[in-house]
Design an enzyme around this catalytic site. Structure first.
Site, mmCIF file in Angstrom:
data_model
loop_
_atom_site.group_PDB
_atom_site.id
_atom_site.type_symbol
_atom_site.label_atom_id
_atom_site.label_comp_id
_atom_site.label_asym_id
_atom_site.label_seq_id
_atom_site.Cartn_x
_atom_site.Cartn_y
_atom_site.Cartn_z
ATOM 1 N N TRP A 101 0.830 -1.206 0.000
ATOM 2 C CA TRP A 101 0.000 0.000 0.000
ATOM 3 C C TRP A 101 0.858 1.245 0.000
ATOM 4 O O TRP A 101 0.575 2.194 -0.739
ATOM 5 C CB TRP A 101 -0.977 -0.006 1.171
ATOM 6 C CG TRP A 101 -1.878 -1.204 1.159
ATOM 7 C CD1 TRP A 101 -1.961 -2.180 2.102
ATOM 8 C CD2 TRP A 101 -2.842 -1.565 0.136
ATOM 9 N NE1 TRP A 101 -2.895 -3.125 1.729
ATOM 10 C CE2 TRP A 101 -3.442 -2.774 0.541
ATOM 11 C CE3 TRP A 101 -3.223 -0.989 -1.074
ATOM 12 C CZ2 TRP A 101 -4.431 -3.414 -0.216
ATOM 13 C CZ3 TRP A 101 -4.196 -1.627 -1.837
ATOM 14 C CH2 TRP A 101 -4.788 -2.820 -1.403
ATOM 15 N N ASP A 168 -2.061 6.530 6.357
ATOM 16 C CA ASP A 168 -3.045 5.571 5.848
ATOM 17 C C ASP A 168 -3.340 4.618 7.012
ATOM 18 O O ASP A 168 -2.508 3.783 7.359
ATOM 19 C CB ASP A 168 -2.450 4.818 4.650
ATOM 20 C CG ASP A 168 -3.369 3.703 4.137
ATOM 21 O OD1 ASP A 168 -4.450 3.484 4.729
ATOM 22 O OD2 ASP A 168 -2.997 3.050 3.131
ATOM 23 N N LYS A 192 -12.012 -2.339 6.471
ATOM 24 C CA LYS A 192 -11.215 -3.196 7.344
ATOM 25 C C LYS A 192 -11.767 -3.118 8.771
ATOM 26 O O LYS A 192 -12.269 -4.092 9.292
ATOM 27 C CB LYS A 192 -9.734 -2.793 7.326
ATOM 28 C CG LYS A 192 -9.078 -2.647 5.952
ATOM 29 C CD LYS A 192 -9.146 -3.871 5.107
ATOM 30 C CE LYS A 192 -8.449 -3.855 3.758
ATOM 31 N NZ LYS A 192 -7.714 -2.746 3.249
HETATM 32 C C1 LIG Z 1 -7.072 -2.219 1.951
HETATM 33 C C2 LIG Z 1 -6.064 -1.154 2.084
HETATM 34 C C3 LIG Z 1 -5.945 -0.114 1.140
HETATM 35 C C4 LIG Z 1 -6.792 -0.060 -0.129
HETATM 36 O O1 LIG Z 1 -8.058 0.310 0.189
HETATM 37 P P1 LIG Z 1 -9.168 0.508 -0.970
HETATM 38 O O2 LIG Z 1 -10.290 1.102 -0.183
HETATM 39 O O3 LIG Z 1 -9.456 -0.843 -1.524
HETATM 40 O O4 LIG Z 1 -8.627 1.431 -1.985
HETATM 41 C C5 LIG Z 1 -5.017 0.877 1.363
HETATM 42 N N1 LIG Z 1 -4.228 0.856 2.442
HETATM 43 C C6 LIG Z 1 -4.299 -0.123 3.375
HETATM 44 C C7 LIG Z 1 -3.415 -0.067 4.563
HETATM 45 C C8 LIG Z 1 -5.222 -1.153 3.221
HETATM 46 O O5 LIG Z 1 -5.292 -2.119 4.142
#
Ligand SMILES: *Cc1c(COP(=O)(O)O)cnc(C)c1O
Length: 356
Positions: A101, A168, A192
């Site tokens: 990511w 993030d 998540k």
């Molecule tokens: C799942 C995830 C993403 C991507 O998320 P989307 O909503 O599918 O774009 C980005 N960063 C992390 C840490 C993730 O776990």
């Protein structure tokens, strides 16, 4: 049979939230209509949005200069939206690369300014959090991925620096207390740890915006969404509703401090079995272990299929590791009770008795 949901994302939600959602899908707040078929401008939905915003601020103890947005496009859209809004053409931002990511976030930010990858754990397939790095004091922000969903590492604390942080937090938002004011911006895909797929959470210091002089398309400008309270266009009504219910559930269960305690207990139970059990091995360096995504393997990989089959018989779903890592990944987000981890640990013990 009772199921224990270890999927990494979309992922487990509290049972009570799912039941309440089911009710609101047929009859929302006694309106005789589904939440899916009413105007986002109705006072009932405006109430949901207001509540979602205030719960997010309350749970994270956010200062008044922070705005909460519920956007679309996933965390993946925030990879470019953050840089587009915060990083000028001739400016520099620092990034720590701790996995797939962050790698994607770095790639997108490079379209907008100079990106300094100040540290990376790529040399060991991202199985640790790098700790030695220097940040150019001119950097506008330092971006980090607080929890690495795929590899199972987590920053135990935000990076130490005076540079403002961009994080993030897709896979550990609301799992523990955080120091919001050290961050200019926090983002998280909901699916998540805070809700279903379909909305992206953003918490941003409004005073940090409006400082780059490029043209930003309306929909990609945070100002647009702040000015319209995340209703410039039709918001993802249902995901925001379910996220609101989940935040309310976190609050009702003692807030993020209580979540952290529960997540610590669950992860310690699982990691101690991984360390004790001679068949298994943890994938990442001990001090960087994630409390959300526990990644582990069998010494004898030929037994993988059998272990997965036996865990499935015990009700454990979603245990295969990410395709880029292999092995197993037990995602134990807020809504996972200790019981689920106990069941998994029992399966591991039984597997040792029969295969050790
Ligand atoms: C799942 C995830 C993403 C991507 O998320 P989307 O909503 O599918 O774009 C980005 N960063 C992390 C840490 C993730 O776990």
């Amino acid at each position: 049979m009772k199921k224990y949901n270890f999927f990494a994302g979309p992922a487990i939600l509290p049972k009570s939230v799912i039941m309440k959602t089911a009710e609101s899908i047929t009859d929302f707040e006694g309106m005789g209509l589904s939440i899916m078929e009413i105007s986002h401008r109705s006072k009932q939905f405006v109430g949901v949005m207001d509540k979602a915003i205030s719960l997010a601020k309350e749970l994270l103890n956010a200062p008044d200069n922070y705005e909460v947005l519920f956007l679309t496009g996933g965390a993946s859209s925030q990879f470019y939206m953050t840089a587009m809004n915060l990083l000028g053409q001739n400016q520099k931002a620092a990034y720590i690369n701790t996995g797939s990511w962050s790698t994607k976030a770095i790639k997108e930010a490079q379209h907008f300014g100079q990106v300094d990858e100040i540290a990376s754990s790529k040399d060991q397939n991202f199985n640790y959090i790098p700790k030695d790095y220097n940040i150019d004091p001119e950097a506008k922000y330092l971006h980090y991925t607080s929890n690495n969903t795929i590899f199972g590492t987590q920053f135990q604390n935000a990076p130490e620096t005076d540079i403002p942080l961009v994080a993030d937090m897709s896979s550990d938002i609301f799992s523990r207390p955080i120091d919001v004011k050290r961050h200019v911006l926090i983002y998280a895909g909901a699916q998540k740890n805070m809700g279903p797929a379909g909305t992206t959470f953003v918490m941003v210091d409004k005073n940090a915006l409006g400082k780059v002089n490029r043209h930003i398309p309306t929909m990609l400008d945070y100002h647009t969404h702040i000015a319209k309270g995340s209703m410039f266009n039709t918001p993802p009504v249902l995901p925001i509703y379910v996220s609101m219910l989940t935040m309310q559930w976190v609050k009702d269960h003692g807030g993020v401090t209580a979540m952290e305690k529960k997540n610590t207990e669950k992860s310690e139970l699982l990691y101690s079995e991984i360390d004790r059990n001679g068949l298994f091995v943890g994938n990442v360096s001990a001090e960087d272990r994630s409390k959300m995504n526990v990644c582990f393997s069998l010494h004898n990989t030929e037994l993988e299929k059998e272990f997965l089959a036996i865990s499935k018989e015990a009700g454990c779903e979603g245990l295969p590791g990410h395709r880029s890592v292999g092995g197993f990944r037990a995602s134990i987000y807020n809504a996972m009770d200790i019981e689920g981890v106990q069941v998994l640990v029992e399966v591991m013990k039984e597997f040792e008795r029969t295969h050790g």
